[in-house]
Write a protein that holds these residues in place. Structure first.
Motif, short mmCIF file in Angstrom:
data_model
loop_
_atom_site.label_atom_id
_atom_site.label_comp_id
_atom_site.label_asym_id
_atom_site.label_seq_id
_atom_site.Cartn_x
_atom_site.Cartn_y
_atom_site.Cartn_z
N ILE A 73 1.91 -7.42 2.64
CA ILE A 73 1.89 -7.48 4.11
C ILE A 73 2.70 -6.33 4.69
O ILE A 73 2.29 -5.68 5.66
N LEU A 94 1.30 -3.43 7.12
CA LEU A 94 1.90 -3.19 8.44
C LEU A 94 2.31 -1.73 8.60
O LEU A 94 2.16 -1.14 9.69
N ALA A 122 -6.92 -1.59 7.58
CA ALA A 122 -5.88 -2.33 6.86
C ALA A 122 -6.46 -3.07 5.66
O ALA A 122 -5.84 -3.13 4.59
#
Length: 623
Positions: free
Chosen positions: A8, A12, A47
């Motif tokens: 994660i 990010l 992403a």
């Protein structure tokens, strides 16, 4: 959970990188906000692409405290492939409106941020461990050797929280390394500066990490370091360090065998295989120091059957159980292993064993070997060492054993004691019977073995444990030394060269002064000679001589393929002469011990009195 969080965080960083890339592309003008609004709808897909590549390259599995160049490259490759895919999608108009320049800039930003994040944690962790060790005044270590082994050791100590020692720096004899830094640690200089560095750095230990150095250089370094009165450890090889068992298990305390000046023993395992594998083998004295190591090494070559004979019940049981454990653990392939309590003096008992098994080889290591004890029990030495060996020679000939290997000793050369004389007569019997037998009879002659039952090093260690003094018979006495595994490996190698009748002589390296040996054992035990532990001279024991020899002058030497194994030119004795000598010895057993000693002197021409040998040479003799 930890991997998920790392994934994660990386994703990010990808999104943040696109934001900063847009800002850079538009020189931080207000219009970059408006442009970013148009591309943010594509960011979830971008992403996702990065996330998939991160999982493929396992960047979420990286241990940040141990991150290396390989893990750093994985991040770069994952980002690069993701960038190529995104550019392809942009050219295919699946991501319209995204500038290729922004894609390229974001690649640089995200890679830089991810690498900085990872390596910053590693640096922080290393610094915190280092500071903690300094504050706690833990053991302070100097690593001798700034090569690959030293580098591996230093890195492990620096980064492993389970290792509490503090590395202060390196010593290396390469002048080009002086002043350089490795892992943030200074290379102070060569061995000349070591005492000063130990004092200035308050070092408590030196780790000698030079496994690939020449044996003479290693020995000199270890002796020099040991003389400084500091704890010394060493490592066997870089390969040991790289195994999963870690640095703690790869490092070991300095041993007396490290201070022997002799090259590493090399044997040809393929040749030994040819004489051992699938063969039926007898080992006498199988529970003793040499016999038990013979059993271990022979077992590793996969014999068909291995028969162990010894008179000592406890010793034989121990080696039998050791083999059983190795069978059960899978360390050895199972073969027929038979242990028999028997004395080589009993020909009938031996005959039952020989008649039951068709032996290919016999390794004869059973003997009374303690020099002073045999001086007071010459009849027992004759019964066991000579008549017992005669039984084995007769039965090996009778049952067509292919090869018989007798374990001899340097004390058989110009013997000054009963034990050496009996061993020399064994060599004479062996070379005599070899002339008429189909069996190849050979002997292997070598000096003292470190750590064997009754040898000097265990005695010194016992005396040190009791607080001293350590006893040495004479300040000038010297001996040749070899470790038990080394000696046995050379015995097996010598057996591959045997044609029959040879006496193989092992190169024992340089002779060692027993006084220096005693001093080193005291130092290795953590004490200072003559300060913490005294050394006393007790005088030469009965039958003991100052200088051992490995070769009689008339024998000469021939080389073999192994630089550490030589062949003494045979000196043959007639069968009638040997039979007559045996009758002389047997007759002496019916009288007193003096008669037995005199009989030995009569049948062994080179047997001389120790008092004569140990007399100092005159000036004329030395010239």
């Amino acid at each position: 959970m930890r991997s998920f969080i790392l994934l994660i965080v990386d994703v990010l960083i990808v999104i943040v990188s696109y934001f900063f890339a847009t800002a850079i592309r538009f020189d931080l003008q207000e219009s970059f906000i408006e442009y970013f609004q148009t591309i943010k709808s594509f960011l979830p897909y971008i992403a996702l692409i990065h996330g998939i590549l991160y999982k493929v390259f396992k960047t979420d599995k990286t241990v940040w405290s141990r991150i290396s160049v390989d893990e750093a490259l994985s991040v770069i490759v994952a980002n690069f492939i993701s960038m190529i895919i995104i550019i392809v999608f942009r050219l295919a108009r699946l991501f319209p409106g995204i500038s290729i320049g922004i894609i390229l800039i974001s690649f640089g930003i995200m890679t830089l941020l991810q690498e900085i994040m990872r390596f910053s944690y590693r640096v922080y962790r290393r610094k915190s461990l280092r500071n903690k060790r300094i504050l706690n005044k833990n053991e302070r270590i100097i690593i001798y050797g700034a090569g690959s082994a030293g580098h591996l050791i230093a890195r492990e100590f620096i980064e492993n929280p389970n290792l509490t020692e503090y590395i202060v720096g390196f010593i290396d004899d390469n002048p080009e390394m002086k002043g350089k830094t490795i892992l943030g640690l200074t290379v102070f200089g060569n061995r000349k500066i070591l005492p000063k560095v130990i004092q200035e750095q308050s070092a408590t230990e030196v780790i000698v990490a030079m496994p690939s150095a020449d044996y003479k250089k290693r020995k000199q370094i270890m002796q020099h370091t040991l003389n400084l009165g500091i704890k010394v450890r060493t490592v066997g090889s870089v390969q040991n360090l790289m195994k999963d068992n870690g640095v703690e298990n790869s490092l070991r305390s300095l041993e007396i065998s490290d201070l022997l000046e002799r090259p590493e023993i090399q044997v040809d395992c393929s040749e030994i295989n040819t004489i051992i594998t699938d063969k039926t083998i007898l080992v006498t004295g199988a529970g003793g120091s040499i016999g038990s190591e013979l059993v271990r090494q022979i077992a590793s070559y996969g014999p068909k059957a291995l028969v162990l004979v010894d008179i000592s019940e406890t010793a034989l049981y121990d080696i039998q159980q050791e083999l059983e454990m190795k069978f059960r653990s899978g360390d050895l392939d199972r073969f027929d292993c038979v242990a028999r309590i028997a004395s080589i003096r009993e020909e009938d008992t031996l005959e039952r064993i020989f008649s039951k098994y068709s032996f290919d080889m016999v390794f004869h290591a059973a003997a009374h070997k303690h020099v002073p004890l045999m001086e007071y029990a010459p009849k027992e030495a004759i019964k066991n060492n000579i008549l017992g060996t005669r039984n084995l020679l007769k039965l090996s000939d009778k049952y067509n054993v292919k090869q018989f290997v007798n374990v001899s000793t340097d004390k058989a050369v110009n013997p000054t004691n009963v034990m050496g004389a009996t061993k020399r007569f064994n060599e004479m019997m062996l070379q005599s019977i070899n002339q008429t037998s189909q069996t190849n009879f050979v002997a292997v002659r070598f000096g003292n073995v470190l750590g064997s039952n009754g040898s000097v090093v265990p005695l010194f260690q016992k005396q040190i444990k009791q607080g001293g003094p350590v006893t040495v018979t004479h300040p000038d006495i010297i001996r040749y030394f070899m470790t038990i595994p080394e000696a046995v490996s050379l015995i097996l190698q010598a057996a591959t060269y045997a044609d029959g009748g040879e006496i193989f002589v092992l190169d024992m390296g340089e002779p060692v002064k027993i006084l220096q040996l005693a001093e080193n054992v005291i130092k290795l035990s953590g004490y200072e000679p003559y300060v913490d532990i005294e050394i006393e001279f007790t005088g030469l024991r009965p039958g003991e001589k100052l200088f051992e020899e490995l070769l009689m002058a008339e024998e000469g030497l021939q080389k073999t393929e192994n630089d550490l194994i030589y062949i003494a030119n045979p000196i043959y004795f007639s069968e009638e002469e040997i039979k007559k000598s045996i009758k002389t010895l047997e007759k002496s057993l019916t009288v007193g011990p003096d008669a037995a000693i005199q009989a030995l002197k009569n049948v062994v021409p080179t047997f001389v009195d120790a008092n004569v040998v140990n007399q100092p040479k005159t000036e004329k003799e030395e010239q």
